[in-house]
Design an enzyme around this catalytic site. Sequence first.
Site, PDB file in Angstrom:
ATOM      1  N   ASP A  18       0.970  -1.135  -0.004  1.00  0.00           N
ATOM      2  CA  ASP A  18      -0.005   0.005  -0.190  1.00  0.00           C
ATOM      3  C   ASP A  18       1.220   1.009   0.213  1.00  0.00           C
ATOM      4  O   ASP A  18       2.182   1.504   1.119  1.00  0.00           O
ATOM      5  CB  ASP A  18      -0.791  -0.227   0.859  1.00  0.00           C
ATOM      6  CG  ASP A  18      -1.912   0.982   1.672  1.00  0.00           C
ATOM      7  OD1 ASP A  18      -2.645   1.037   0.628  1.00  0.00           O
ATOM      8  OD2 ASP A  18      -2.140   1.725   2.798  1.00  0.00           O
ATOM      9  N   ASP A  67      -0.542   4.248   1.076  1.00  0.00           N
ATOM     10  CA  ASP A  67      -0.545   5.852   2.035  1.00  0.00           C
ATOM     11  C   ASP A  67       0.216   5.476   3.208  1.00  0.00           C
ATOM     12  O   ASP A  67      -0.664   4.709   3.500  1.00  0.00           O
ATOM     13  CB  ASP A  67      -1.798   6.730   1.714  1.00  0.00           C
ATOM     14  CG  ASP A  67      -1.699   6.991   0.632  1.00  0.00           C
ATOM     15  OD1 ASP A  67      -0.129   7.709  -0.216  1.00  0.00           O
ATOM     16  OD2 ASP A  67      -2.652   7.696  -0.425  1.00  0.00           O
ATOM     17  N   ASN A 115      -4.329   9.093  -6.868  1.00  0.00           N
ATOM     18  CA  ASN A 115      -3.390  10.122  -6.745  1.00  0.00           C
ATOM     19  C   ASN A 115      -2.260   8.985  -6.995  1.00  0.00           C
ATOM     20  O   ASN A 115      -1.132  10.411  -6.157  1.00  0.00           O
ATOM     21  CB  ASN A 115      -3.464  10.948  -5.698  1.00  0.00           C
ATOM     22  CG  ASN A 115      -4.698  12.421  -6.258  1.00  0.00           C
ATOM     23  OD1 ASN A 115      -4.427  12.334  -6.983  1.00  0.00           O
ATOM     24  ND2 ASN A 115      -5.026  12.261  -5.666  1.00  0.00           N
TER      25      ASN A 115
END
Length: 250
Positions: free
Chosen positions: A16, A18, A139
């Site tokens: 992952d 973030d 993003n």
Amino acid sequence: MTTPELFAGVRAALFDLDGVLTPTAAVHRVAWSRLFTEYFAKAGVAPYTESDYFEYIDGKPRYDGVRSALASRGLELPEGDPSDGPDAPTVCGLGNRKNLEFTRILSEEGVEPYPGSIEFLDAVDGSGIPSAVVSSSANAVDVLRAAGLLGRFAAVVDGKVAKEHALAGKPDPATFTYGAEQLGAPVDRAVVFEDATSGVAAGRAGGFIVVGVNRGTGRDALLQAGADVVVDDLGELVDDWRAAARKEHA
């Protein structure tokens, strides 16, 4: 089972983004807080708290997070369309407003990856094991570029890829499964690194080895969601990863 034993035979590493590789989870938390602090106040419901982020939003695709947070206060909005403007009174409009705030903070403040994550990525690269980023964020590429990490991964499975291939978001394991396929690894030989309970649950549901990274969610919550082991920083795993790699090539 010790961590080196957990890593034995691993053929892919799925990260992952973030909160695992970069502290952009903090930027997301601020953006979500600014959105819902104002929105909940205007709606006359209970104020937004940081625990709302971890319980209803963290790790989910953006619009899913909007729906979940609204539902926590008994609120509903029309779904709208992803092309909705940030002032549209829709789920998509609210999600797009949050994204504008996120990109503004990111462009003004930038982002630096966690030093321990870089150290661990170096260990993964040194072992010859391919890696991918699997993130719900649309993003992700921009964040990776801002952090100087974009060229380090064999694949990036983000919100845009998920939409293109109709992959369900976390806690469904579909994006992780797709990431493992891109690296040519079976799910039971791939390890997922996640800081959100929804991501940990996705890894567990998909049959992956799962490492929880505690950046505020809580060790117990990550273990209950299905993590095999929980660390506070990926740097803690460098020696164990290298030990497993040495044993593999002995």
